[in-house]
Enzyme design. Structure first.
Site, mmCIF file in Angstrom:
data_model
loop_
_atom_site.group_PDB
_atom_site.id
_atom_site.type_symbol
_atom_site.label_atom_id
_atom_site.label_comp_id
_atom_site.label_asym_id
_atom_site.label_seq_id
_atom_site.Cartn_x
_atom_site.Cartn_y
_atom_site.Cartn_z
ATOM 1 N N LYS A 219 0.863 -1.190 0.000
ATOM 2 C CA LYS A 219 0.000 0.000 0.000
ATOM 3 C C LYS A 219 0.895 1.233 0.000
ATOM 4 C CE LYS A 219 -3.926 1.888 2.682
ATOM 5 N NZ LYS A 219 -4.726 1.700 3.916
ATOM 6 N N SER B 210 -9.593 1.842 3.044
ATOM 7 C CA SER B 210 -8.718 2.594 2.167
ATOM 8 C C SER B 210 -7.686 1.746 1.423
ATOM 9 C CB SER B 210 -7.969 3.661 2.981
ATOM 10 O OG SER B 210 -7.098 3.032 3.928
ATOM 11 N N SER C 132 -9.708 -0.504 7.270
ATOM 12 C CA SER C 132 -9.154 -0.282 5.930
ATOM 13 C C SER C 132 -8.463 -1.481 5.299
ATOM 14 C CB SER C 132 -8.170 0.895 5.962
ATOM 15 O OG SER C 132 -8.892 2.105 5.908
#
Ligand SMILES: [Mg+2]
Ligand SMILES: [Zn+2]
Lengths: 114, 493, 482
Positions: free
Chosen positions: B80, B155, B179
């Protein structure tokens, strides 16, 4: 069984302790140092009002004698020994700087003195 | 013929060890899958072809010399983009960090590399991990591989989409309010948030420091547990890093759930949950009971306040964490006559609307006169949430709920109403407030063909039992390692 | 109307740890700009702080030296404000639970002892340094600014008094006493000119005899004890004049201008007071249990007050004691070492307050950086007491030792400063001089005392100054009687 969280039912706490929530959004934006237009301030202020109505639900729960939690797990005394670790090369430290000069980070002049 | 990109970690490792598969073949298959899907998915912000190819070649060479680097030898992993990578652009999904190249690797990234992993690239996310749909990315949204008109969740939406599509075998996500688990649920993959402190946060670009935790996203429970074994560990660079023992998280996989006590969280499995989600959830609970688990309903009365507390605590912490983005030392700078004006303009231009909203919300919640009513009170509610969990775990080994109240929603359908977006995290947030672990495992699809996730929660450091139950849910579900339609042809099903 | 001043002092002390407060960068002063920086102290994305354990022990030591309570459990907070020299735009500091609180320090001005209460002592981190370029270095006319983050993250201890001081002289005495304590503890260089010790004054005035506090003005930027005293005196005068003219005193921060001898108002920061403190989530609480606290207490060096008493009992005069105390633990260690070995305290004190202090000031070095030890000082004192060195020669040897030329005996030998006090050797020289000066010899024999000085001078001449004049004089007198 306790009350359920319902996406429709969570609204309805428009005040803090009986007082209407009021936000001096321009002041908050200055504190946060974000340069927003009046229009943006007005829009965000309205959105924050809505979110805060929901957030103000926290005030409905009786919390007398409850200690605040700032760390999820109970830990204490995480230290490091006083030992020097080689720092970054100066070029590496400065390479991402929008502006650098003579080994320094360069910025426009400051208004405020500390 | 099926692509190596769809293998599990266990399968790929066996192939690599036995010489039936090379790290280069595996990486090229992963790149091919990315070429096939990225135009629609936009799961990645950066794909590091050059360094990944070099690393794969090195892995093959090491293997040829009889050297097996570690448990992730030759495995293509995505990161990420809120975890810093040395010499590889890291943006946190924000324009304020456009082009930013960090001088160091996050500890979790170092751990992956030391275990032999090949870093494929950096995945898309909601800006600074603030969001539940990846639509808040400063570089455009990602899409859901099951239906590209829908969000992948967030996210860590890019990480979940990449793993679902096979453009990474495993990915790291970060979970502040759900997330990792929520996008895993929406993309039909496994996503796990460890106990707070288990994985070092050093190098994770902070959103809310007391809630953030890095964890794995994978296609199987076993892969998630194996990855956690690599990235968990004490880090002297993170003062909140756990200092006790780190067990082997795969130790109880396959033990079944006979005799385990499973609590269904009443407040998170009734009203507000979409009927189709609820029905898939109920069948999975039934399958646990069939497997010998003792199922009961448990009430956690403070759950309904958790979301409110979260939306004060997280923005408050973020308002300070994001203050460092000031145009002075790195990142975007918009000029001004004074340094104060420069910083204010830079932040206005560099932060997107959701980040701006949360910074202002947090600034307000901490400001003079409002602290006690908002932030202080939220911290006390946090204590009550923890106490609720502690009490519940006296009677059960794990708690379960749906991961997300709804399945993947249409891109753009919730962006105008921040509050409706926040409500998507209602089931995942409590574990972040308590610092306890949680995992989402796919258990089915709804009528629109969208995945449904099942959440298991355990007490702090209860990872072994968490994975044990998750493995049983995975085994019993009708899921059977499904792939999204967009890659089915390539997958060769 | 008569007014009285109410003064409180905030002191910032940079600790002399090897590494910074929250990262491993060197904490030393004077490196090239931005060469002692890393992701943590530059506030790079993703970096996290980890506290320096030595700094925590030292702040506890400071607190104990000031008779403070040491909190069993304390916590770091974030103090939020934007300033370009502060990389994270928040300072890791302490708020409602500092490490130390509620102490005291006694000071003496003109023989009057008064007690200054300490409100708190807390741990924080220093900022970077901002240099204003163009416009003569003045902030408001600058063309641009340059930032050096070497100092960013250096451990900083803040000591806050209650408003217990009532004159600039008292404030100065407090500041000096605090410096001697910090030096005695050996936890900081405490150099005002380098900014490793900094004092801010909070000053208000009120009609004499009243209790209500006046409007408080914060005065900053004093980098010597003298300027601290001057700035506070100026500020009291300014406020008095304002009140007498019927004006109000504004609550503000004012900068001391050393050249002009005035304090000037600064452009006030609009939201300066809304720091939005909240518990630092990256750091866990500090717990100091009784065992650890007492271990630190037991390891405390002797403090200045105790030193003064002990040294006065050795017969050292108050002025010398003041200089010795101001020299900190290194100087005290050398002095006590020499005395413990058996040296005469007054002689050694004279050398330390005279030649040694002058040498350190001239060469800009710390005593610790020189080879001088208590043992050397004792050896030197023995040579002097035995008459092997004259008073002047002993001082020359001392300078040689400080400069690294070797032990006192080696330096004396090398510089050829040993006195001839061996009567056998001197007798030969004396006989030679008397033979060369028969008239003087005659007068000596006649008992003319004035001729002794001349003859001693002649002996000194032929021995190139190495003869012990006292011994020569005695021997000549004996000759006269023979
Ligand atoms: Mg301070
Ligand atoms: Zn550093």
């Amino acid at each position: 069984m306790g009350r359920r969280v319902c996406m429709e039912s969570v609204r309805g706490a428009p005040t803090i302790g009986g007082m209407a929530i009021d936000i001096d959004i321009a002041y908050v934006a200055r504190l946060a140092r974000i340069d927003l237009s009046d229009e943006e301030l007005e829009r965000i202020g309205r959105q924050l009002g809505g979110i805060l109505e929901h957030a103000a639900l926290v005030q409905q729960l009786p919390t007398e004698g409850v200690e605040p939690t700032s760390h999820p797990l109970p830990m204490v005394n995480a230290f490091r020994p006083d030992r020097v670790v080689p720092p970054l090369e100066r070029d590496t430290a400065l390479t991402q700087a929008p502006q650098a000069e003579d080994g320094y980070f360069r910025v426009p002049p400051t208004l405020e003195a500390e | 013929m099926s692509s190596p990109a769809d293998l599990t970690l266990a399968e790929a490792s066996a192939g690599l060890r036995g010489g039936k598969l090379s790290a280069r073949e595996l990486l090229e298959a992963t790149f091919d899958r990315a070429s096939l899907t990225e135009a629609e998915l936009h799961a990645y912000l950066t794909i590091d072809h050059e360094n990944a190819r070099a690393a794969a070649a090195a892995a093959d060479e090491a293997q040829a010399n009889g050297l097996w680097v570690g448990p992730l030898h030759g495995i293509p992993v995505a990161i990420k983009d809120n975890m810093v990578t040395a010499a590889l652009q890291t943006t946190a999904g924000s324009q304020i960090l456009a082009g930013y190249v960090p001088p160091y690797d996050a500890t979790a990234v170092t751990a992956l590399k030391s275990a032999g992993a090949i870093i494929v690239g950096k995945t898309n996310l909601d800006e600074f991990a603030m969001g539940s749909s990846t639509e808040n990315s400063g570089y455009g949204p990602s899409a859901n591989p099951w239906d590209t008109t829908r969000v992948p969740g967030g996210s860590s939406g890019g990480s979940a989409a990449a793993v679902a599509a096979g453009s990474a075998m495993i990915a790291l996500g970060s979970d502040t309010g759900g997330s990792i688990r929520q996008p895993a649920s929406l993309c039909g993959v496994v996503g796990m948030k460890p106990t707070y402190g288990l994985v070092s946060r050093y190098g994770l670009i902070a959103f809310a420091s007391s809630l953030d935790q890095i964890g794995p996203i994978s296609r199987t429970v076993e892969d998630a547990a194996a990855t956690l074994e690599v990235i968990a560990g004490h880090d002297p660079l993170d003062a909140t890093s756990y200092r006790g023992e780190y067990p082997r998280y795969r130790s109880l996989l396959g033990e079944g759930v006979s005799g385990l006590r499973v609590g269904v969280v009443a407040e998170l499995s009734g009203a507000g949950i979409h009927p189709e989600v609820l029905s898939a959830f109920r069948s999975a609970v039934d399958s646990l009971a069939e497997g010998g688990a003792i199922v009961s309903e448990v009430s956690l009365p403070s759950m309904e306040y958790a979301l409110s507390a979260y939306y004060l605590i997280a923005p408050a912490e973020c308002s300070a964490n994001l203050a460092r983005f000031d145009g002075v030392r790195y990142g975007l700078r918009v000029d001004g006559a004074t340094v104060e004006e420069m910083t204010a303009r830079t932040r206005a231009a560099g932060f997107g609307p959701e980040v701006t909203r949360r910074i202002l919300l947090g600034t307000y919640a901490l400001s003079a006169g409002y602290y006690d009513a908002f932030y202080g009170q939220a911290q006390k509610v946090r204590t009550l949430v923890i106490q609720d969990f502690t009490r519940a775990y006296e009677g059960v080994d794990v708690l379960v709920s749906p991961t997300s109240p709804i399945t993947a929603f249409e891109l753009g359908s919730r962006t105008e109403d921040p509050l409706s977006m926040y409500l998507v995290d209602v089931c995942t947030i409590p574990s972040n407030l308590a610092g306890t672990p949680g995992i989402s495992v796919p258990v089915g699809i709804d009528g629109a063909g969208l995945p449904i996730g099942f959440q298991i929660m355990a007490p702090a450091l209860g990872e072994e039992v968490l994975f044990r139950v998750a493995a049983e849910v995975e085994r019993a579900s009708a899921w059977n390692n499904r792939r999204p339609p967009m890659v089915e042809a390539d997958h060769g099903v | 109307m008569e007014y009285e001043a109410v003064i409180g002092i905030e002191t910032h002390v940079e600790l002399a740890t090897a590494s910074k407060m929250f990262c491993g960068c060197p904490a030393q002063f004077g490196a090239d700009p931005n060469t002692n920086v890393c992701p943590v102290c530059l506030g790079l994305p993703g970096a996290l702080p980890v506290p320096n354990e030595q700094a925590i022990e030292w702040i506890v030591a400071i607190g104990l030296a000031l008779d403070c309570e040491i909190a069993h459990r304390s916590q770091f907070h974030r103090k939020n404000y934007f300033y370009a020299d502060q990389p994270k735009n928040y300072q890791i500091s302490q708020f409602d639970v500092p490490v130390c609180s509620g102490g005291r320090l006694d000071i003496e001005v003109a023989g009057v002892v008064s007690r200054v209460r300490i409100n708190r002592v807390h741990m924080e981190e220093d900022t970077g340094k901002m240099i204003h370029v163009g416009g003569g270095g003045r902030i408001k006319d600058a063309d641009h600014s340059l930032l050096d983050f070497n100092r960013s993250g250096v451990p900083l201890v803040e000591i806050v008094t209650e408003p217990d001081l009532s004159s600039p002289q008292q404030a100065r005495a407090f500041a000096q006493e605090l410096q001697t304590i910090v030096l005695a503890l050996g936890v900081s260089d405490a150099k005002l000119e380098e900014g490793s010790m900094r004092f801010d004054g909070n000053v208000s005035i009120r009609p004499k005899g009243t209790q209500e506090m006046g409007t408080k003005v914060e005065v900053k930027n004093m980098n010597s004890f003298r300027s601290l005293e001057r700035a506070l005196a100026y500020e009291i005068e300014r406020q008095t004049a304002a009140l007498e003219a019927g004006e109000q005193v504004l609550q503000e921060t004012r900068h001391w201008d050393e050249g002009a001898g005035v304090t000037g108002g600064m452009r006030s920061k609009e939201e300066s007071s809304d720091y939005r403190y909240f518990p630092e989530p990256d750091l866990v609480p500090i717990e100091i249990n009784d065992t650890r606290r007492e271990a630190i207490r037991n390891a405390l060096p002797e403090l200045p007050a105790a030193r003064r008493l002990r040294w006065a009992a050795l017969g050292i005069d108050p002025a010398s004691i003041a200089v010795l105390v101001a020299g900190g633990s290194d100087l005290a260690g050398v002095f006590d070492g020499a005395v413990a070995a058996g040296a005469d305290p007054k002689t050694v004190a004279n050398w330390l307050t005279g030649e040694v202090t002058a040498f350190l000031r001239r060469e800009l070095v710390d005593l610790g950086a020189t080879p001088l030890t208590g043992g050397y000082l004792f050896e030197l004192e023995r040579l002097y007491a035995a008459g092997d060195l004259s008073s002047t020669a002993a001082k020359q040897v001392l300078v040689g030792v400080l400069a690294g030329e070797g032990s006192p005996a080696e330096v004396a030998e090398e510089r050829d400063l040993i006195q001839i006090s061996d009567t056998g050797a001197l007798a030969t020289e004396i006989d030679r001089v008397l033979a060369e000066h028969p008239a003087a010899y005659q007068r000596l024999k006649e008992g003319d005392p004035k001729v002794v000085g001349f003859l001693v001078g002649q002996v000194m001449k032929v021995t190139a100054g190495k003869a012990d004049p006292k011994v020569v004089s005695t021997m000549l007198r004996q000759k006269a009687e023979d």
